[in-house]
Design a protein around this motif. Structure first.
Motif, PDB file in Angstrom:
ATOM      1  N   ARG A 265      -3.450  17.932  -2.200  1.00 51.13           N
ATOM      2  CA  ARG A 265      -4.126  16.623  -2.241  1.00 51.13           C
ATOM      3  C   ARG A 265      -4.406  16.172  -0.818  1.00 51.13           C
ATOM      4  O   ARG A 265      -3.615  16.438   0.090  1.00 51.13           O
TER       5      ARG A 265
ATOM      6  N   TYR B  98      -5.752  12.558   1.133  1.00 50.83           N
ATOM      7  CA  TYR B  98      -6.225  11.174   1.033  1.00 50.83           C
ATOM      8  C   TYR B  98      -6.269  10.558   2.423  1.00 50.83           C
ATOM      9  O   TYR B  98      -5.758  11.148   3.383  1.00 50.83           O
TER      10      TYR B  98
ATOM     11  N   ILE C  86      -6.414   6.667   4.741  1.00 51.58           N
ATOM     12  CA  ILE C  86      -6.186   5.219   4.763  1.00 51.58           C
ATOM     13  C   ILE C  86      -7.071   4.633   5.856  1.00 51.58           C
ATOM     14  O   ILE C  86      -7.048   5.123   6.992  1.00 51.58           O
TER      15      ILE C  86
ATOM     16  N   ARG D 130       1.753   0.018   5.672  1.00 52.05           N
ATOM     17  CA  ARG D 130       1.546   0.893   4.511  1.00 52.05           C
ATOM     18  C   ARG D 130       2.841   1.669   4.301  1.00 52.05           C
ATOM     19  O   ARG D 130       3.678   1.764   5.174  1.00 52.05           O
ATOM     20  N   GLY D 131       2.925   2.300   3.154  1.00 50.58           N
ATOM     21  CA  GLY D 131       4.118   3.085   2.872  1.00 50.58           C
ATOM     22  C   GLY D 131       5.245   2.170   2.441  1.00 50.58           C
ATOM     23  O   GLY D 131       5.052   1.311   1.588  1.00 50.58           O
TER      24      GLY D 131
ATOM     25  N   HIS E  40       8.238   3.525   1.331  1.00 53.18           N
ATOM     26  CA  HIS E  40       8.757   4.264   0.183  1.00 53.18           C
ATOM     27  C   HIS E  40       9.109   5.677   0.623  1.00 53.18           C
ATOM     28  O   HIS E  40       8.809   6.068   1.760  1.00 53.18           O
TER      29      HIS E  40
ATOM     30  N   TYR F 232       9.333   9.922  -0.999  1.00 51.33           N
ATOM     31  CA  TYR F 232       8.964  10.820  -2.100  1.00 51.33           C
ATOM     32  C   TYR F 232      10.132  11.753  -2.360  1.00 51.33           C
ATOM     33  O   TYR F 232      10.752  12.261  -1.426  1.00 51.33           O
TER      34      TYR F 232
ATOM     35  N   ARG G 132       9.337   6.437   4.539  1.00 51.50           N
ATOM     36  CA  ARG G 132       8.315   6.356   5.587  1.00 51.50           C
ATOM     37  C   ARG G 132       7.479   5.088   5.487  1.00 51.50           C
ATOM     38  O   ARG G 132       7.128   4.614   4.424  1.00 51.50           O
TER      39      ARG G 132
ATOM     40  N   PHE H 176      -0.859  13.635  -7.076  1.00 53.82           N
ATOM     41  CA  PHE H 176      -0.338  12.268  -7.169  1.00 53.82           C
ATOM     42  C   PHE H 176       0.534  12.113  -8.410  1.00 53.82           C
ATOM     43  O   PHE H 176       0.140  12.480  -9.508  1.00 53.82           O
TER      44      PHE H 176
ATOM     45  N   LYS I  49       3.292   9.151  -9.721  1.00 58.26           N
ATOM     46  CA  LYS I  49       4.013   7.886  -9.490  1.00 58.26           C
ATOM     47  C   LYS I  49       5.532   8.065  -9.594  1.00 58.26           C
ATOM     48  O   LYS I  49       6.284   7.396  -8.885  1.00 58.26           O
TER      49      LYS I  49
ATOM     50  N   TYR J 197       7.791   8.727  -6.485  1.00 61.24           N
ATOM     51  CA  TYR J 197       8.038   7.677  -5.490  1.00 61.24           C
ATOM     52  C   TYR J 197       9.420   7.053  -5.668  1.00 61.24           C
ATOM     53  O   TYR J 197       9.858   6.819  -6.786  1.00 61.24           O
TER      54      TYR J 197
ATOM     55  N   TYR K  82      10.754   3.448  -4.452  1.00 59.76           N
ATOM     56  CA  TYR K  82      10.291   2.226  -3.802  1.00 59.76           C
ATOM     57  C   TYR K  82      11.447   1.323  -3.365  1.00 59.76           C
ATOM     58  O   TYR K  82      11.245   0.383  -2.604  1.00 59.76           O
TER      59      TYR K  82
HETATM   60  P1  TYD Z   1       0.647   4.164  -2.011  1.00 61.42           P
HETATM   61  O1  TYD Z   1       1.031   5.595  -1.929  1.00 61.42           O
HETATM   62  O2  TYD Z   1       1.693   3.202  -2.478  1.00 61.42           O
HETATM   63  O3  TYD Z   1       0.093   3.671  -0.591  1.00 61.42           O
HETATM   64  P2  TYD Z   1       0.865   3.473   0.790  1.00 61.42           P
HETATM   65  O4  TYD Z   1       2.086   4.301   0.750  1.00 61.42           O
HETATM   66  O5  TYD Z   1      -0.086   3.924   1.830  1.00 61.42           O
HETATM   67  O6  TYD Z   1       1.160   2.020   0.949  1.00 61.42           O
HETATM   68  O7  TYD Z   1      -0.664   4.057  -2.909  1.00 61.42           O
HETATM   69  C1  TYD Z   1      -1.388   2.849  -3.043  1.00 61.42           C
HETATM   70  C2  TYD Z   1      -2.158   2.893  -4.364  1.00 61.42           C
HETATM   71  O8  TYD Z   1      -3.085   3.968  -4.362  1.00 61.42           O
HETATM   72  C3  TYD Z   1      -1.255   3.081  -5.551  1.00 61.42           C
HETATM   73  O9  TYD Z   1      -1.593   2.130  -6.511  1.00 61.42           O
HETATM   74  C4  TYD Z   1      -1.562   4.430  -6.097  1.00 61.42           C
HETATM   75  C5  TYD Z   1      -2.898   4.803  -5.488  1.00 61.42           C
HETATM   76  N1  TYD Z   1      -2.934   6.230  -5.090  1.00 61.42           N
HETATM   77  C6  TYD Z   1      -3.566   7.150  -5.896  1.00 61.42           C
HETATM   78  O10 TYD Z   1      -4.123   6.820  -6.955  1.00 61.42           O
HETATM   79  N2  TYD Z   1      -3.592   8.469  -5.517  1.00 61.42           N
HETATM   80  C7  TYD Z   1      -2.993   8.884  -4.370  1.00 61.42           C
HETATM   81  O11 TYD Z   1      -3.031  10.087  -4.051  1.00 61.42           O
HETATM   82  C8  TYD Z   1      -2.313   7.921  -3.543  1.00 61.42           C
HETATM   83  C9  TYD Z   1      -1.620   8.322  -2.270  1.00 61.42           C
HETATM   84  C10 TYD Z   1      -2.302   6.595  -3.948  1.00 61.42           C
END
Ligand code: TYD
Length: 134
Positions: A36, A38, A40, A49-50, A52, A54, A98, A117, A119, A122, A124
């Motif tokens: 994956r 992504y 920011i 950000r972050g 949390h 994994y 992180r 991805f 959930k 995570y 939190y």
């Molecule tokens: P999150 O990982 O919590 O962001 P950060 O750690 O940078 O603060 O993700 C924020 C939102 O984006 C969350 O609702 C889930 C979505 N998301 C995805 O749908 N796919 C992904 O690969 C990531 C990283 C986040």
């Protein structure tokens, strides 16, 4: 200790008067298979950000543009890595708390991840993370 696995990795650089080029290849520059990617961007001043961890996902973070700090915490020690060049990145092992902060205007963070991805990967809650990291 898991933080010992976190490290800055220099990337290959091809300098050219037409503009520079850097590259990331699996196995050569980072140890995991990229599942994956992504990024920011458009982070308002002062935002974080972050915040949390994994359970399984590993990451490689590059400041493609601008700068920001990544703070890693293994439950015992914390380390701040300042990213501000596109020719190196930070390897973040799994199981590390992180946080990303101090984003400059127009900064762009590229993140390569070892898992899709999920959930449920995570953590939190910081207290839960400390239990998990023991
Ligand atoms: P999150 O990982 O919590 O962001 P950060 O750690 O940078 O603060 O993700 C924020 C939102 O984006 C969350 O609702 C889930 C979505 N998301 C995805 O749908 N796919 C992904 O690969 C990531 C990283 C986040």
């Amino acid at each position: 200790m898991k933080l010992d696995g976190a490290k800055i990795i220099d990337l290959p650089k091809t300098l050219d008067r037409r503009g520079n080029l850097s590259v990331i290849e699996e196995h050569k520059n980072i140890s995991f298979i990229i599942k994956r990617t992504y990024w920011i961007y458009d982070v308002p001043g002062g935002e974080m950000r972050g915040g949390h961890a994994y359970k399984n996902n590993q990451e490689f973070i590059v400041a493609l543009s601008g700068s920001f700090d990544v703070i890693l915490d293994n439950g015992i020690e914390k380390k701040t890595f300042s990213l501000n060049r596109s020719y190196y990145g930070l390897y973040v092992p799994k199981g590390v708390w992180r946080q990303m902060q101090n984003f400059s205007t127009n900064s762009l963070a590229l993140i390569l991840a070892s898992t899709e991805f999920n959930k449920s990967d995570y953590i939190y809650d910081y207290e839960q993370f400390k239990e998990f990291s023991k």
